[in-house]
Design an enzyme around this catalytic site. Structure first.
Site, PDB file in Angstrom:
ATOM      1  N   SER A  13       0.845  -1.196   0.000  1.00 52.38           N
ATOM      2  CA  SER A  13       0.000   0.000   0.000  1.00 52.38           C
ATOM      3  C   SER A  13       0.881   1.247   0.000  1.00 52.38           C
ATOM      4  CB  SER A  13      -0.903   0.002   1.237  1.00 52.38           C
ATOM      5  OG  SER A  13      -1.544   1.255   1.331  1.00 52.38           O
ATOM      6  N   HIS A  38      -1.490  -0.954  -4.206  1.00 57.61           N
ATOM      7  CA  HIS A  38      -2.753  -0.502  -3.597  1.00 57.61           C
ATOM      8  C   HIS A  38      -2.648   0.999  -3.342  1.00 57.61           C
ATOM      9  CE1 HIS A  38      -6.323  -1.118  -0.981  1.00 57.61           C
ATOM     10  NE2 HIS A  38      -5.769  -0.227  -0.182  1.00 57.61           N
ATOM     11  N   ASP A  40      -4.552   4.280  -1.699  1.00 55.20           N
ATOM     12  CA  ASP A  40      -5.593   4.692  -0.755  1.00 55.20           C
ATOM     13  C   ASP A  40      -6.015   6.123  -1.026  1.00 55.20           C
ATOM     14  OD1 ASP A  40      -5.982   2.456   1.048  1.00 55.20           O
ATOM     15  OD2 ASP A  40      -3.867   2.738   1.537  1.00 55.20           O
ATOM     16  N   MET A  42      -8.454   9.187   0.042  1.00 55.54           N
ATOM     17  CA  MET A  42      -9.247   9.667   1.185  1.00 55.54           C
ATOM     18  C   MET A  42      -9.705  11.100   0.928  1.00 55.54           C
ATOM     19  SD  MET A  42      -6.769   8.335   4.203  1.00 55.54           S
ATOM     20  CE  MET A  42      -6.064   6.686   4.184  1.00 55.54           C
ATOM     21  N   HIS A  71      -8.435   2.130  -3.858  1.00 51.03           N
ATOM     22  CA  HIS A  71      -9.359   1.962  -2.724  1.00 51.03           C
ATOM     23  C   HIS A  71      -9.946   3.331  -2.399  1.00 51.03           C
ATOM     24  CE1 HIS A  71      -9.606   0.899   1.873  1.00 51.03           C
ATOM     25  NE2 HIS A  71     -10.786   1.104   1.343  1.00 51.03           N
ATOM     26  N   MET A  73     -11.811   5.627  -0.333  1.00 52.78           N
ATOM     27  CA  MET A  73     -12.402   5.928   0.987  1.00 52.78           C
ATOM     28  C   MET A  73     -12.971   7.337   0.912  1.00 52.78           C
ATOM     29  SD  MET A  73      -9.427   4.243   3.296  1.00 52.78           S
ATOM     30  CE  MET A  73      -8.281   4.362   1.950  1.00 52.78           C
ATOM     31  N   MET A 142     -11.909  -4.504   5.631  1.00 57.48           N
ATOM     32  CA  MET A 142     -11.033  -3.634   6.426  1.00 57.48           C
ATOM     33  C   MET A 142     -10.790  -4.315   7.764  1.00 57.48           C
ATOM     34  SD  MET A 142     -10.299  -1.157   4.500  1.00 57.48           S
ATOM     35  CE  MET A 142      -9.199  -0.386   5.689  1.00 57.48           C
ATOM     36  N   PHE A 148      -6.006   5.688   8.287  1.00 55.05           N
ATOM     37  CA  PHE A 148      -4.594   5.818   8.672  1.00 55.05           C
ATOM     38  C   PHE A 148      -3.879   4.471   8.549  1.00 55.05           C
ATOM     39  CE2 PHE A 148      -7.099   8.971  10.841  1.00 55.05           C
ATOM     40  CZ  PHE A 148      -6.392  10.141  10.599  1.00 55.05           C
ATOM     41  N   GLY A 149      -2.605   4.545   8.206  1.00 56.67           N
ATOM     42  CA  GLY A 149      -1.782   3.344   8.203  1.00 56.67           C
ATOM     43  C   GLY A 149      -1.263   3.082   9.611  1.00 56.67           C
ATOM     44  N   ASP A 176      -7.121  -5.531   4.438  1.00 54.34           N
ATOM     45  CA  ASP A 176      -6.382  -4.267   4.428  1.00 54.34           C
ATOM     46  C   ASP A 176      -6.368  -3.692   5.838  1.00 54.34           C
ATOM     47  OD1 ASP A 176      -5.191  -1.889   3.642  1.00 54.34           O
ATOM     48  OD2 ASP A 176      -6.968  -1.106   2.607  1.00 54.34           O
ATOM     49  N   GLY A 178      -3.124  -3.389   9.126  1.00 50.45           N
ATOM     50  CA  GLY A 178      -2.401  -4.163  10.141  1.00 50.45           C
ATOM     51  C   GLY A 178      -1.906  -5.508   9.657  1.00 50.45           C
TER      52      GLY A 178
HETATM   53  C1  DX5 Z   1      -6.107   2.362   5.756  1.00 50.24           C
HETATM   54  C2  DX5 Z   1      -5.737   1.983   4.351  1.00 50.24           C
HETATM   55  C3  DX5 Z   1      -4.723   0.922   4.240  1.00 50.24           C
HETATM   56  C4  DX5 Z   1      -3.385   1.255   4.835  1.00 50.24           C
HETATM   57  C5  DX5 Z   1      -2.886   0.023   5.498  1.00 50.24           C
HETATM   58  O1  DX5 Z   1      -7.163   3.272   5.723  1.00 50.24           O
HETATM   59  O2  DX5 Z   1      -6.872   1.549   3.636  1.00 50.24           O
HETATM   60  O3  DX5 Z   1      -4.537   0.502   2.895  1.00 50.24           O
HETATM   61  O4  DX5 Z   1      -2.425   1.674   3.901  1.00 50.24           O
HETATM   62  O5  DX5 Z   1      -1.753   0.363   6.176  1.00 50.24           O
HETATM   63  P1  DX5 Z   1      -1.034  -0.620   7.195  1.00 50.24           P
HETATM   64  O6  DX5 Z   1      -0.598  -1.818   6.421  1.00 50.24           O
HETATM   65  O7  DX5 Z   1       0.070   0.217   7.704  1.00 50.24           O
HETATM   66  O8  DX5 Z   1      -2.044  -0.970   8.261  1.00 50.24           O
HETATM   67 ZN    ZN Z   2      -6.540   0.632   1.606  1.00 50.39          ZN
END
Ligand code: DX5
Ligand code: ZN
Length: 227
Positions: A13, A38, A40, A42, A71, A73, A142, A148-149, A176, A178
């Site tokens: 990602s 991937h 993201d 937002m 993705h 969001m 999810m 957030f990552g 997706d 953690g």
């Molecule tokens: C979170 C994103 C994820 C994110 C995952 O909202 O959709 O794709 O990048 O990040 P990690 O792998 O750090 O949890």
């Molecule tokens: Zn994602």
């Protein structure tokens, strides 16, 4: 008769990459044996954060041959599918919790010849996916609250994955949030075949080794899954 097994895929990602070095991050994923990238997206409304727009997708498309999985969001995915498809998205994943007409939006992704998927937030029940099972190429689960990552994997999503896997034995199911070696193995045991990992893969000393290890772990765990 044994049903066809969906392909194990590992997607880094881009959210976890150094934003000042996105081209390098795209190339790193490709050169490390990733199956796709991937992205993201937002909007600050659907999730309390902002990230990237179609220009990032366009640049990724120019930089690597990897399939791009976008993705969304965002509150109104219907508005954004056109710009992201035009910017090279191969798969567009929308949230069932968003405010667009989900069925119409999925149909318009398919009409443009791209893969379409739905995404379920951790608290969203499996039933929310049922009306769309025949319309989608992929269901994304999810395993953190989106936005957030670097968050911790929510393991009580796992039974929902098993419930849906029973209904769609050959469909692509992804996780997706953690994801690391341990949580990828757990998810595979419940029927996941696509693993999206940001922090874990971009922080890795050797992304190639981690992708290969994750692939093997997922294969082994998949063999033990009985959906
Ligand atoms: C979170 C994103 C994820 C994110 C995952 O909202 O959709 O794709 O990048 O990040 P990690 O792998 O750090 O949890
Ligand atoms: Zn994602």
């Amino acid at each position: 008769m044994e049903s066809a097994k969906p392909k194990i895929q590992i997607l880094p990602s881009l959210l976890a990459a150094n934003v000042g070095r996105l081209e390098e991050a795209c190339l790193r994923a490709e050169n490390s044996g990733a199956d796709g990238l991937h992205l993201d997206i937002m909007d600050g409304h659907f999730v309390p954060n902002l990230s990237m727009g179609p220009e990032v997708s366009r640049r990724a498309r120019q930089t690597v041959k990897l399939p791009l999985s976008v993705h969304l969001m965002v509150m109104r995915p219907d508005i954004f599918i056109g710009p992201f498809i035009e910017a090279g998205a191969d798969t567009v994943l929308i949230h069932v919790e968003a405010q667009s007409d989900t069925l119409m939006t999925l149909k318009s992704i398919k009409e443009k010849g791209r893969r379409a998927g739905i995404t379920l937030n951790p608290e969203t029940p499996a039933e929310a996916a049922f009306p769309f099972l025949k319309e989608v190429d992929e269901i994304l689960f999810m395993t953190v609250h989106p936005g957030f990552g670097g968050q911790k994997f929510i393991s009580n999503v796992l039974p929902k994955i098993a419930e849906i896997r029973k209904l769609v034995p050959t469909m692509d199911l992804s996780v997706d949030g953690g994801i690391n070696q341990e949580t990828a193995g757990k998810s595979a045991a419940y029927g996941i075949n696509i693993f999206i990992a940001g922090t874990f893969l971009y922080d890795a000393g050797n992304m190639t080794t981690e992708i290969e290890t994750m692939r093997q772990r997922a294969k082994t765990a998949w063999c033990s899954h009985t959906a």
